[in-house]
Structures are given as C-alpha cells and as structure tokens.
Design an enzyme around this catalytic site. Structure first.
Site, PDB file in Angstrom:
ATOM      1  N   TYR A  33      11.778  48.045  89.894  1.00  0.00           N
ATOM      2  CA  TYR A  33      11.618  49.043  88.834  1.00  0.00           C
ATOM      3  C   TYR A  33      12.968  49.466  88.262  1.00  0.00           C
ATOM      4  O   TYR A  33      14.027  49.124  88.817  1.00  0.00           O
ATOM      5  CB  TYR A  33      10.874  50.275  89.378  1.00  0.00           C
ATOM      6  N   GLU A 180      25.295  55.875 100.143  1.00  0.00           N
ATOM      7  CA  GLU A 180      24.908  56.512  98.877  1.00  0.00           C
ATOM      8  C   GLU A 180      23.886  57.602  99.177  1.00  0.00           C
ATOM      9  O   GLU A 180      23.581  57.876 100.345  1.00  0.00           O
ATOM     10  CB  GLU A 180      24.344  55.466  97.907  1.00  0.00           C
ATOM     11  N   LEU A 204      22.711  50.604  95.917  1.00  0.00           N
ATOM     12  CA  LEU A 204      22.272  50.210  94.588  1.00  0.00           C
ATOM     13  C   LEU A 204      23.466  50.426  93.658  1.00  0.00           C
ATOM     14  O   LEU A 204      24.066  51.510  93.657  1.00  0.00           O
ATOM     15  CB  LEU A 204      21.091  51.063  94.108  1.00  0.00           C
TER      16      LEU A 204
HETATM   17  N1  PDD Z   1      17.542  56.316  91.146  1.00  0.00           N
HETATM   18  N2  PDD Z   1      21.132  54.778  94.381  1.00  0.00           N
HETATM   19  C1  PDD Z   1      19.786  54.836  94.517  1.00  0.00           C
HETATM   20  C2  PDD Z   1      19.206  54.544  95.850  1.00  0.00           C
HETATM   21  C3  PDD Z   1      18.974  55.138  93.414  1.00  0.00           C
HETATM   22  O1  PDD Z   1      17.639  55.159  93.554  1.00  0.00           O
HETATM   23  C4  PDD Z   1      19.591  55.432  92.162  1.00  0.00           C
HETATM   24  C5  PDD Z   1      18.785  55.758  90.937  1.00  0.00           C
HETATM   25  C6  PDD Z   1      20.991  55.380  92.073  1.00  0.00           C
HETATM   26  C7  PDD Z   1      21.720  55.651  90.789  1.00  0.00           C
HETATM   27  O2  PDD Z   1      21.529  54.594  89.877  1.00  0.00           O
HETATM   28  P1  PDD Z   1      21.581  54.834  88.295  1.00  0.00           P
HETATM   29  O3  PDD Z   1      22.880  55.486  87.996  1.00  0.00           O
HETATM   30  O4  PDD Z   1      21.487  53.461  87.734  1.00  0.00           O
HETATM   31  O5  PDD Z   1      20.414  55.699  87.940  1.00  0.00           O
HETATM   32  C8  PDD Z   1      21.724  55.047  93.193  1.00  0.00           C
HETATM   33  C9  PDD Z   1      16.626  56.470  90.040  1.00  0.00           C
HETATM   34  C10 PDD Z   1      17.121  57.368  88.964  1.00  0.00           C
HETATM   35  C11 PDD Z   1      15.269  56.859  90.588  1.00  0.00           C
HETATM   36  O6  PDD Z   1      14.818  56.186  91.505  1.00  0.00           O
HETATM   37  O7  PDD Z   1      14.666  57.792  90.101  1.00  0.00           O
END
Ligand code: PDD
Length: 284
Positions: A33, A180, A204
């Site tokens: 996703y 993270e 991620l």
């Molecule tokens: N989450 N690490 C994890 C485990 C994440 O699920 C997310 C993002 C990030 C940050 O990634 P980005 O900057 O590309 O949003 C890091 C999304 C927003 C979610 O699951 O709702």
C-alpha cells in the site's frame, strides 16, 4: 467533499465500495500500500509514492494491473470527482481474489484499490504539538523496506504507546539500534550532526525522510544516514519524526524523559518551515 473509492475501475462512495471476501489482502495480508497527502487538491510527491509502490509490488511478486501513468490519471480524476482539497489518498494492491491457499493463485488478477478521504487543513507551525514517544523492541520481520499491509507489530506497538499516553513508539533492534517509528522515520541531532537510520531492510525508506535529508544538505546542515542507539536518542539535543501525514513533528519526551533541547529545536523548526515551503511550491 465526497469520500470516493476506485476499485478495479469502479468508482463509488467509500461507504458503498466493496472488495471480495476472498481478496488475499483481506484473508492473508497479501498486499502492499501507499499513503499520499493531498494539499490544495494535489497529491504531494505522488510519483515518488508510485515508484515505491512499484518496488514493493516487485518485492512480493505482484504485477500492477495498470501502468503507473494510468494510476496518476485515476488519482487526478478521483480527487476531482471527490472535490477533495485537504485529504489523503490510500492505494492498495493485493494479489487478487481466490480460494484461500498459501500458494500464489494461478490466473487471479491483482486487486487495485484507491480511495480519497478529507483531512483538516494543516495547523500553523506554532500549533504543531510536540510528540511524546516511548521506545519498544522492534518485533517486525526483516523486510521492513516493503510497504506491506501486514502491520500487526506496528499496530501493537502504537497501541502500547497510546495506552502510555504517547503518540508514537520508537522501535529498536539488537544493540539498542533505533530503526524507526511504527509509522514514521526518526531523526536526532547529536554532537552537531543530524542522524537517521540508513536505508536498509530494517526501515521503510520514507518519502518525507528523503525530502528532509535533501533539505538538510541544501541548507548545508551536517547530516548522515548512520545508526544511532537508544542512548543517543536520550542524549540528543533535538529529536523529530517524519511521515506523509505528520510531516516533520518534533518530539518532546521519550520514555517519560524530556528531550534535552527545546521542542521543536531550531533545526527541527527550520525543517518544518522548509517542508511547508516545498508543499507550497509543489501544490499551490
Ligand atoms: N506510514 N516508517 C513506517 C513504518 C511507516 O509506516 C511510514 C509511513 C513511514 C514514513 O514514510 P513516508 O514519509 O513515506 O510517509 C516510515 C504511513 C503514513 C501510514 O502507514 O499511514
């Protein structure tokens, strides 16, 4: 605005949108996703999100049933039809619908689902609330670079954080190395240098993380993609977390201890401003 969904080509209200009971995402968590923020009716960094969706799909061997360019058109159309100004776009790709079986189904077409939901416009930077975090062992698998819908360890950790009165759980692996957050990347400022976990199978690779690293380099602020420990986290003068939905969010407390500097500290605040400038330049 209307909260609209697009499922394999059919557009409907989210409340009426349906996927098959035997969708493998539903039964087995067999899917990937993306979440993209919509500002001023425009999806922010959509192409980076679609590139990551493609990488995730390749990693778990699902073929995206439409071209990436077509997804961009579907997104533009969905945002227009929904009249969304501030919101987010969710995209999910599963291996398709088939009788439950651990083996990949033969001949099933992957299910592509998109939907748009409204969000409140962003608060002024002065109104952004610094987060409280707790630290927890990272109990996830060893392919965290794939954005799969298998989020159970993340959910359990986030729930524990909430029950402790915190907004995020910061995860660590052996050697107390911070990876993270459950839904965010983590940055610290220590000994005059900004550090965040390097890209690897243990995190991620956040789109916001990359934007922040680029801004730091543009501003000639010393930074490196380098491991740090829970001890470093407790001794940092600034800590912040980043994600699509949280942007750059300062951290004020970790495991009940106040972060040494102010929250947001000067570098974090500069990044909050610069990210907003980028949003303004891209979406307005
Ligand atoms: N989450 N690490 C994890 C485990 C994440 O699920 C997310 C993002 C990030 C940050 O990634 P980005 O900057 O590309 O949003 C890091 C999304 C927003 C979610 O699951 O709702």
């Amino acid at each position: 605005m209307r909260n609209l969904a697009w499922i394999n080509g059919t557009v409907s209200d989210i409340s009426e949108a349906k996927v098959s009971l035997e969708d493998r995402g539903h039964l087995l968590g067999d899917g990937v996703y993306e979440v993209t923020r919509i500002y001023n009716s425009r999806p922010f960094y959509l192409s980076a999100h679609l590139e990551r969706l493609h990488k995730s799909a390749v990693a778990i061997r699902i073929d995206i049933p439409v071209r990436i360019g077509e997804i961009e058109e579907i997104v533009a159309d969905l945002i227009k039809k929904s009249d969304c100004i501030d919101g987010y776009l969710y995209i999910q790709l599963t291996r398709g619908s088939a009788q439950r079986n651990h083996l990949f189904p033969v001949g099933a077409t992957p299910n592509l689902t998109l939907y748009v939901r409204g969000l409140d416009p962003l608060p002024a930077l002065e109104a952004v609330k610094p987060a409280e975090c707790i630290t927890l062992p990272d109990e996830r698998w060893l392919n965290c670079h794939i954005k799969t819908v298998n989020l159970l360890p993340n959910l359990l950790a986030r729930q524990k954080a909430a029950e402790a009165g915190a907004q995020e759980a910061i995860l660590y692996r052996s050697g107390d190395v911070v990876t993270e957050g459950t839904r965010s990347n983590v940055f610290i400022l220590i000994d005059g240098k900004v550090r965040t976990h390097p890209e690897s199978n243990l995190i991620l690779s956040g789109i916001t993380r990359r934007i922040v690293l680029d801004i730091l380099t543009e501003l000639a602020i010393s930074n490196s993609e380098e491991n740090f420990t829970r001890h470093d986290l407790q001794n940092a003068s600034e800590v912040w977390i980043t994600s699509t939905t949280m942007e750059v969010n300062p951290v004020a407390k970790i495991d009940g201890n106040r972060v040494k500097g102010t929250a947001p500290g000067p570098i974090c605040y500069r990044l909050m401003e610069e990210l907003r400038n980028k949003i303004a330049a891209t979406c307005f």
